[in-house]
Design a protein around this motif. Structure first.
Motif, PDB file in Angstrom:
ATOM      1  N   ILE A 186       0.822  -1.213   0.000  1.00 44.92           N
ATOM      2  CA  ILE A 186       0.000   0.000   0.000  1.00 44.92           C
ATOM      3  C   ILE A 186       0.855   1.261   0.000  1.00 44.92           C
ATOM      4  CG2 ILE A 186      -1.651   1.338   1.363  1.00 44.92           C
ATOM      5  CD1 ILE A 186      -2.867  -1.301   2.323  1.00 44.92           C
ATOM      6  N   TYR A 196       1.801   1.497  -4.002  1.00 46.17           N
ATOM      7  CA  TYR A 196       0.582   2.241  -4.307  1.00 46.17           C
ATOM      8  C   TYR A 196      -0.591   1.347  -4.714  1.00 46.17           C
ATOM      9  CZ  TYR A 196       4.051   5.943  -4.318  1.00 46.17           C
ATOM     10  OH  TYR A 196       5.081   6.776  -3.971  1.00 46.17           O
ATOM     11  N   LEU A 197      -0.707   0.187  -4.074  1.00 46.71           N
ATOM     12  CA  LEU A 197      -1.899  -0.622  -4.292  1.00 46.71           C
ATOM     13  C   LEU A 197      -3.105   0.115  -3.717  1.00 46.71           C
ATOM     14  CD1 LEU A 197      -0.678  -4.207  -3.339  1.00 46.71           C
ATOM     15  CD2 LEU A 197      -0.806  -3.182  -5.605  1.00 46.71           C
ATOM     16  N   GLU A 198      -4.269  -0.072  -4.322  1.00 42.71           N
ATOM     17  CA  GLU A 198      -5.479   0.569  -3.821  1.00 42.71           C
ATOM     18  C   GLU A 198      -5.790  -0.018  -2.443  1.00 42.71           C
ATOM     19  OE1 GLU A 198      -8.875   2.054  -2.682  1.00 42.71           O
ATOM     20  OE2 GLU A 198      -8.967  -0.086  -3.174  1.00 42.71           O
ATOM     21  N   PRO A 199      -5.779   0.813  -1.380  1.00 41.83           N
ATOM     22  CA  PRO A 199      -5.822   0.285  -0.008  1.00 41.83           C
ATOM     23  C   PRO A 199      -7.040  -0.583   0.296  1.00 41.83           C
ATOM     24  CG  PRO A 199      -5.161   2.581   0.006  1.00 41.83           C
ATOM     25  CD  PRO A 199      -5.606   2.281  -1.391  1.00 41.83           C
ATOM     26  N   THR A 200      -8.233  -0.135  -0.090  1.00 40.67           N
ATOM     27  CA  THR A 200      -9.444  -0.882   0.260  1.00 40.67           C
ATOM     28  C   THR A 200      -9.449  -2.253  -0.401  1.00 40.67           C
ATOM     29  OG1 THR A 200     -10.715   1.155   0.529  1.00 40.67           O
ATOM     30  CG2 THR A 200     -11.960  -0.872   0.156  1.00 40.67           C
ATOM     31  N   GLN A 201      -9.132  -2.288  -1.688  1.00 38.60           N
ATOM     32  CA  GLN A 201      -9.114  -3.566  -2.402  1.00 38.60           C
ATOM     33  C   GLN A 201      -8.017  -4.484  -1.853  1.00 38.60           C
ATOM     34  OE1 GLN A 201      -8.674  -3.219  -6.640  1.00 38.60           O
ATOM     35  NE2 GLN A 201      -8.354  -5.409  -6.932  1.00 38.60           N
ATOM     36  N   TYR A 239      -1.258  -9.280  -2.696  1.00 43.26           N
ATOM     37  CA  TYR A 239      -1.353  -7.908  -2.233  1.00 43.26           C
ATOM     38  C   TYR A 239       0.008  -7.254  -2.093  1.00 43.26           C
ATOM     39  CZ  TYR A 239      -1.033 -11.063   1.679  1.00 43.26           C
ATOM     40  OH  TYR A 239      -0.695 -12.102   2.486  1.00 43.26           O
TER      41      TYR A 239
END
Length: 347
Positions: free
Chosen positions: A306, A310-315, A332
């Motif tokens: 995250i 920069y992974l999308e946090p919610t997903q 993840y």
């Protein structure tokens, strides 16, 4: 008799007597006192259910290698004193002890009648009788407000009043609940936050998520993560919560495997509230040291994913919960990152 708050004023200048009796139920004040006592004299913590009179005589007779004086603080002193058959023998050794400052702590208020009976009567003649007492409501209110302010958190007056009344101004309970609020991660606490996080939690909350995750209940974990995220809790707040709990569990599990009593291990990681202790015992029983080590590693990789990739946090958080509960390989974190090997080898 003197109150503990009054006793610890100017503690560094006070002549500490060789024997002291502390009684009362305010554990928070005792913990605060111990922090201050450590600043003026080397301190050793003992538990009254773990040693005999012979052991105790050895404790007070042994001269420290580096310090001429030492304070011995005995939790659960009533358990030790119950096992003493000859109080005169105990008192005799206490009178002859040099360099030791002994604090017997009885975790409830002794009545005047009890203080007139042995062994408390003889102990009181050797030193001070100290009562933990209870802070008045204004002092408790200021204490809670100041604690939050030190963390950069403001709280609405209505929210603070609600919290204090609902916890009956109990300091240890308030400590746990304010720790939750700090963990919650908001800079301003409202009445709605108090009702959500502390007192009237919704059907599915962060604490349901911890149940699902640590008790390996797939359905509860999945429903909880969806509920928490839909309620507007930021994914990084959830991640911080999970990391905090897992670190405490991993440390406590390590101590238990080193033959620590489970409640003392939990106390060491600042888990003290009765409800919280009960939950943590369940979590410890349901998880091996390997389970918790693996979870720490996966949370570490999720954090990297995250914050760095920069992974999308919610997903990413939803995928983490699903994949961890199914014991599948996580997606993840970036598979080709140089941090992967380090993540596998470190908690």
């Amino acid at each position: 008799m003197i109150s503990l708050l009054e006793y610890q004023k100017n503690l560094g200048k006070r002549q500490i007597k060789a024997v002291n009796l502390i009684h009362g139920e305010e554990d928070y004040l005792v913990k605060s006192f111990l922090d201050k006592l450590r600043e003026v004299i080397p301190l050793r913590i003992l538990w009254g259910d773990e040693f005999s009179l012979e052991d105790f005589i050895g404790f007070i007779s042994t001269t420290g290698m580096f310090a001429k004086e030492e304070a011995l603080f005995i939790y659960m002193a009533e358990e030790f004193l119950k096992g003493v058959k000859n109080y005169k023998n105990l008192i005799s050794h206490l009178e002859r002890s040099k360099g030791k400052k002994v604090f017997f702590y009885v975790g409830y208020k002794l009545s005047d009648k009890e203080l007139q009976k042995e062994p408390f009567l003889s102990l009181s003649k050797l030193g001070d009788i100290i009562y933990t007492g209870r802070l008045d409501k204004k002092k408790v209110r200021d204490l809670v407000k100041n604690k939050l302010q030190k963390e950069g958190i403001s709280i609405e007056d209505s929210a603070l009043d609600y919290l204090l009344e609902a916890t009956s101004y109990q300091l240890m309970t308030l400590k746990v609940e304010t720790d939750k609020l700090i963990l919650y991660g908001k800079n301003s606490i409202t009445l709605e936050d108090i009702k959500y996080m502390v007192l009237a939690e919704p059907e599915l909350s962060l604490f349901d998520l911890s149940d699902g995750l640590f008790l390996k209940d797939y359905e509860k974990a999945l429903n909880s993560i969806n509920s928490v995220l839909m309620a507007g809790t930021h994914p990084l707040q959830v991640l911080t919560f999970l990391v905090n709990y897992t670190l405490k569990l991993y440390t406590a599990k390590t101590l238990v495997e080193d033959d620590w009593d489970v409640e003392k291990a939990l106390l060491e990681v600042d888990v003290k509230h009765k409800f919280q202790v009960l939950n943590f015992k369940r979590y410890l029983n349901a998880n091996s040291i390997e389970d918790l080590n693996l979870l720490l590693k996966k949370l570490y990789l999720l954090d990297i994913g995250i914050k760095i990739y920069y992974l999308e946090p919610t997903q990413a958080l939803r995928e983490f919960v699903i994949e961890y509960m199914l014991h599948e390989e996580g997606t993840y974190y970036s598979a080709d990152t140089g941090d992967e090997d380090r993540g596998i080898s470190e908690p």
